[in-house]
Design a protein around this motif. Structure first.
Motif, short mmCIF file in Angstrom:
data_model
loop_
_atom_site.label_atom_id
_atom_site.label_comp_id
_atom_site.label_asym_id
_atom_site.label_seq_id
_atom_site.Cartn_x
_atom_site.Cartn_y
_atom_site.Cartn_z
N GLY A 129 -2.30 -7.23 6.24
CA GLY A 129 -1.28 -6.40 6.87
C GLY A 129 -0.45 -5.73 5.80
O GLY A 129 0.13 -6.41 4.95
N VAL A 130 -0.40 -4.41 5.82
CA VAL A 130 0.38 -3.67 4.82
C VAL A 130 1.85 -3.72 5.23
O VAL A 130 2.25 -3.09 6.20
N VAL A 131 2.63 -4.48 4.47
CA VAL A 131 4.03 -4.73 4.86
C VAL A 131 5.03 -3.86 4.11
O VAL A 131 6.18 -3.74 4.53
N ASN A 132 4.60 -3.25 2.99
CA ASN A 132 5.54 -2.43 2.22
C ASN A 132 4.77 -1.57 1.21
O ASN A 132 3.55 -1.65 1.13
N MET A 135 7.21 -2.80 -9.29
CA MET A 135 8.02 -3.99 -9.03
C MET A 135 7.61 -4.66 -7.72
O MET A 135 8.43 -4.89 -6.82
N ASP A 136 6.32 -4.96 -7.64
CA ASP A 136 5.76 -5.46 -6.38
C ASP A 136 6.41 -6.76 -5.90
O ASP A 136 6.59 -6.96 -4.70
N GLY A 195 0.82 -1.22 0.00
CA GLY A 195 0.00 0.00 0.00
C GLY A 195 0.85 1.25 0.00
O GLY A 195 2.01 1.24 -0.41
N LYS A 196 0.28 2.32 0.50
CA LYS A 196 1.00 3.60 0.58
C LYS A 196 2.03 3.55 1.69
O LYS A 196 1.91 2.78 2.64
N ASN A 197 3.03 4.40 1.58
CA ASN A 197 4.08 4.47 2.60
C ASN A 197 3.49 4.76 3.98
O ASN A 197 3.92 4.19 5.00
N TYR A 250 -3.06 -2.84 9.87
CA TYR A 250 -3.96 -3.95 9.57
C TYR A 250 -5.22 -3.35 8.96
O TYR A 250 -5.77 -2.38 9.48
N ILE A 251 -5.67 -3.94 7.87
CA ILE A 251 -6.92 -3.52 7.23
C ILE A 251 -7.88 -4.69 7.37
O ILE A 251 -7.58 -5.81 6.94
#
Length: 199
Positions: free
Chosen positions: A144-147, A152-153, A109-111, A117-118
């Motif tokens: 969980g947004v990890v990065n 280049m996902d 997601g975004k920085n 947690y979504i």
């Protein structure tokens, strides 16, 4: 399930928030149907990618906490990933009568969202960050947004810091274990109430 909650409504909480455990465990309780039987936590991901290991790490930590009312699928030793997802979901459907599945997965997601947690009611689309076409799973979900996502996902997932994923997974396991403890308390109270009515 709380009728005031909408299927498309999403909730955000950061894993470092001091109230994260209480906020998310309380929210998960409202997601559950009135019949709490056959609750499954399906942790999706692989240990071959740091960023994508949130699911199996969570499943491993939660399994070590030995939940009584939750069945856990997806650990470091027995991960649920793109290759066996269909097989595992069929196994759950065959083994359990009308299971309620909480799907867990990593996301990008975004920085500003890293570490969040979504969660929400409805299914999860595994592999969406990498444009993989996999079946939607779950009756409720936590990602969980990890990065950072968008470029280049695959490489981003591979280079995600393990310390962040580890801490997010451990906190998430505590949250899910708290849900299990609540279910145990709820069921004990139900049995007591039934026993009182019979007297």
């Amino acid at each position: 399930m709380d009728s005031s909650l909408k299927k498309n409504e999403t909730h955000y909480v950061h894993y470092q928030d001091p109230l994260a455990v209480k906020a998310l465990s309380d929210l998960l309780i409202t997601f559950l149907p009135k019949n709490h039987a056959n609750l499954i936590v399906l942790c999706i991901g692989t240990d071959r990618s740091t960023g994508d290991s949130l699911g199996p790490l969570t499943g491993t930590f939660l399994s070590q906490m030995k939940p009584v009312n939750i069945s856990v699928y997806g650990t470091l030793h027995d991960p649920v990933h793109a290759i066996n997802l269909h097989e595992k979901t069929n196994l759950i459907s065959d083994k359990y009568d009308n299971p309620f599945i909480i799907a867990i997965d990593a996301s990008l997601g975004k920085n500003s969202s890293i570490g969040s947690y979504i969660s929400g009611i409805g299914s999860l689309q595994p592999g969406a960050a990498l444009n993989k076409k996999l079946p939607a799973v779950g009756d409720a979900y936590i990602t969980g947004v990890v990065n950072i996502g968008g470029f280049m996902d695959y490489a981003v997932l591979q280079s995600t810091r393990l310390s962040v994923v580890h801490d997010m997974a451990f906190t998430l396991a505590i949250i899910l274990n708290k849900l299990d403890l609540w279910l145990n308390y709820y069921q004990v109270n139900q049995r007591r109430n039934l026993a009182r009515k019979k007297k």
